[in-house]
Design a protein around this motif. Structure first.
Motif, PDB file in Angstrom:
ATOM      1  N   ILE A 247       0.856  -1.187   0.000  1.00 51.39           N
ATOM      2  CA  ILE A 247       0.000   0.000   0.000  1.00 51.39           C
ATOM      3  C   ILE A 247       0.892   1.238   0.000  1.00 51.39           C
ATOM      4  N   SER A 248       0.517   2.238  -0.766  1.00 54.55           N
ATOM      5  CA  SER A 248       1.366   3.419  -0.895  1.00 54.55           C
ATOM      6  C   SER A 248       1.266   4.308   0.332  1.00 54.55           C
ATOM      7  N   VAL A 249       2.340   5.063   0.579  1.00 61.45           N
ATOM      8  CA  VAL A 249       2.351   6.008   1.697  1.00 61.45           C
ATOM      9  C   VAL A 249       1.270   7.067   1.500  1.00 61.45           C
ATOM     10  N   GLU A 250       1.059   7.490   0.263  1.00 61.77           N
ATOM     11  CA  GLU A 250       0.020   8.494  -0.012  1.00 61.77           C
ATOM     12  C   GLU A 250      -1.359   7.985   0.376  1.00 61.77           C
ATOM     13  N   THR A 251      -1.647   6.726   0.073  1.00 61.43           N
ATOM     14  CA  THR A 251      -2.943   6.144   0.445  1.00 61.43           C
ATOM     15  C   THR A 251      -3.086   6.085   1.961  1.00 61.43           C
ATOM     16  N   ILE A 252      -2.009   5.739   2.643  1.00 57.66           N
ATOM     17  CA  ILE A 252      -2.048   5.689   4.110  1.00 57.66           C
ATOM     18  C   ILE A 252      -2.360   7.070   4.679  1.00 57.66           C
ATOM     19  N   TYR A 253      -1.722   8.105   4.137  1.00 58.30           N
ATOM     20  CA  TYR A 253      -2.012   9.463   4.594  1.00 58.30           C
ATOM     21  C   TYR A 253      -3.486   9.812   4.378  1.00 58.30           C
ATOM     22  N   ASN A 254      -4.033   9.387   3.237  1.00 57.51           N
ATOM     23  CA  ASN A 254      -5.458   9.627   2.978  1.00 57.51           C
ATOM     24  C   ASN A 254      -6.318   8.946   4.029  1.00 57.51           C
ATOM     25  N   TYR A 255      -6.014   7.687   4.335  1.00 59.81           N
ATOM     26  CA  TYR A 255      -6.792   6.948   5.328  1.00 59.81           C
ATOM     27  C   TYR A 255      -6.724   7.636   6.695  1.00 59.81           C
ATOM     28  N   LEU A 256      -5.521   8.087   7.069  1.00 56.67           N
ATOM     29  CA  LEU A 256      -5.365   8.779   8.348  1.00 56.67           C
ATOM     30  C   LEU A 256      -6.205  10.060   8.367  1.00 56.67           C
ATOM     31  N   ASP A 257      -6.170  10.806   7.276  1.00 59.24           N
ATOM     32  CA  ASP A 257      -6.954  12.042   7.204  1.00 59.24           C
ATOM     33  C   ASP A 257      -8.443  11.752   7.339  1.00 59.24           C
ATOM     34  N   TRP A 258      -8.918  10.705   6.682  1.00 58.67           N
ATOM     35  CA  TRP A 258     -10.346  10.389   6.731  1.00 58.67           C
ATOM     36  C   TRP A 258     -10.769   9.929   8.123  1.00 58.67           C
ATOM     37  N   LEU A 259      -9.907   9.187   8.791  1.00 63.45           N
ATOM     38  CA  LEU A 259     -10.211   8.766  10.163  1.00 63.45           C
ATOM     39  C   LEU A 259     -10.222   9.960  11.113  1.00 63.45           C
ATOM     40  N   LYS A 260      -9.365  10.938  10.862  1.00 59.65           N
ATOM     41  CA  LYS A 260      -9.378  12.163  11.665  1.00 59.65           C
ATOM     42  C   LYS A 260     -10.633  12.986  11.360  1.00 59.65           C
ATOM     43  N   GLU A 261     -11.027  13.029  10.098  1.00 58.97           N
ATOM     44  CA  GLU A 261     -12.205  13.803   9.700  1.00 58.97           C
ATOM     45  C   GLU A 261     -13.452  13.376  10.456  1.00 58.97           C
TER      46      GLU A 261
END
Length: 402
Positions: A247-261
């Motif tokens: 899994i790409s680092v960019e996708t992980i950052y997206n997932y983290l952002d969505w969980l924070k949202e």
């Protein structure tokens, strides 16, 4: 409007009272089932007590259940406009407005054209996004809502403070729906899992494309299992590779952002005490409620340190502190908490070890006059060491002022 079997949460009502009738949009945000709707009930009762006519208080719930086919911003505007009659002031209590596309445009128009006092709630950070800054800039005040504090837990359960009460609090978590019931742990965690899946479905999947839910679920489990630990998106990527899941680092950052949202997690950045600056690497994440971890993994005593940190972190946030991890040269302070011109520094440990250099010594090295605490769950550790107060977590959580 207040239900007789529920307890008023006065801290939140007191946070709202100064803004009643002030020309500002009150935006109430927090994770689902944290009590935002009930807070609107409290506002309605407060308005009635001030002499506002009941028919001048307009309440609308915009959940997907209530509005099966969705509501457009124009429909929302037309329906509310029809309820506002003459030149009298009306009070709009609008629940879960993020379900309405472009809701902020409707709110802005109502704010500008009509004599209204507006209160809205929502369960994701769309309510604090750049779009709000664009349409409602300078016109709103944000009021975050969290799950129950320990003090509120005691009030809801009508029990005295004790070490056993604290253990019960961390095992059950702070969702009001659970604390108002008589569920066993396993039953309570079933409810927590339901809340989690509701958040994922309604606040993430409904707004963001996730192609591989299995990978997403593994990352969530990694976060839950590593709450309060320092890691990066790269370290998550390495973990996934070890699980044979690329899994790409960019996708992980997206997932983290969505969980924070959607308020599943909160990010806690490091703060360099020497350079007086926030660092953007090796952050920690904490859960919006510790019950998420128990629901996913069950109870294990090895969790106690992380749970203690999470409980302290949430209490600091509830009281309006900006919270960071402290970096003092090579030493780490669990929490540096700031609120206006006030700062407190905190270490957390289940039990003070015989060699307490990390907990006490790290704080001693900070040469300032701010209040310093070591928070523990061990009563035998309570003492004061060269001005640093070692305090039991129950006393810390109930202390009115630190």
């Amino acid at each position: 409007m207040i239900k007789d079997d529920l307890i008023v949460r006065p801290d939140y009502l007191n946070a709202i009272k100064p803004f009643i009738d002030l020309k500002m949009i009150k935006i109430i945000v927090g994770i689902r089932r944290s009590g935002k709707s009930y807070l609107l009930d409290m506002v309605a009762d407060e308005l009635l007590s001030r002499g506002v006519k009941r028919d001048h208080i307009i309440y609308r719930l915009y959940t997907s259940v209530e509005i099966e086919d969705g509501v457009k911003k124009t429909d929302m505007f037309d329906e509310l406009k029809e309820q506002i009659n003459g030149k009298d002031k009306f009070y709009l209590l609008l629940d879960e407005v993020q379900e309405v596309v472009d809701w902020e445009k409707t709110i802005n128009t109502l704010y500008e054209k009509y004599n209204v006092d507006i209160y809205v709630t929502g369960s994701n950070s769309k309510l604090t996004s750049k779009r709000i800054s664009t349409y409602l800039s300078g016109r709103y005040v944000l009021i975050p809502v969290y799950t129950l504090s320990f003090k509120e837990f005691l009030q809801f359960k009508n029990i005295p403070a004790s070490d056993d009460a604290y253990k019960e609090y961390v095992r059950y978590g702070g969702f009001p729906i659970i604390i108002n019931s008589n569920l066993e742990y396993d039953q309570a965690y079933q409810v927590v899992e339901g809340i989690y899946h509701s958040v994922i479905t309604k606040d993430i999947l409904a707004n963001h494309p996730i192609k591989d839910l299995e990978k997403f679920g593994r990352i969530v489990k990694f976060l839950l299992d590593n709450m309060g630990k320092t890691f990066s998106a790269n370290s998550i990527s390495d973990y996934m590779k070890s699980q044979h899941r690329e899994i790409s680092v960019e996708t992980i950052y997206n997932y983290l952002d969505w969980l924070k949202e959607c308020f599943i997690i909160y990010e806690c950045n490091r703060y360099d005490l020497k350079g007086k600056s926030v660092l953007k690497t090796q952050e920690k994440y904490y859960l919006s409620d510790v019950s998420f971890r128990y629901a996913m993994f069950g109870y294990n005593k090895s969790m106690d340190d992380a749970i203690l940190e999470n409980v302290i972190y949430l209490e600091l946030r509830r009281r309006g502190y900006e919270v960071h991890i402290g970096k003092n040269n090579s030493k780490e302070i669990d929490f540096i908490a700031k609120r206006r011109d006030e700062e407190i520094q905190i270490q957390a440990t289940v039990k003070l070890p015989d060699e307490s250099d990390r907990e006490v010594g790290n704080l001693m090295e900070i040469k300032d006059f701010n209040h310093k605490y070591v928070v523990t769950t061990n009563r035998n550790d309570v003492q004061t060491i060269e001005g640093i107060k070692v305090i039991h977590v129950v006393d810390f959580l109930l202390q009115e002022k630190w």
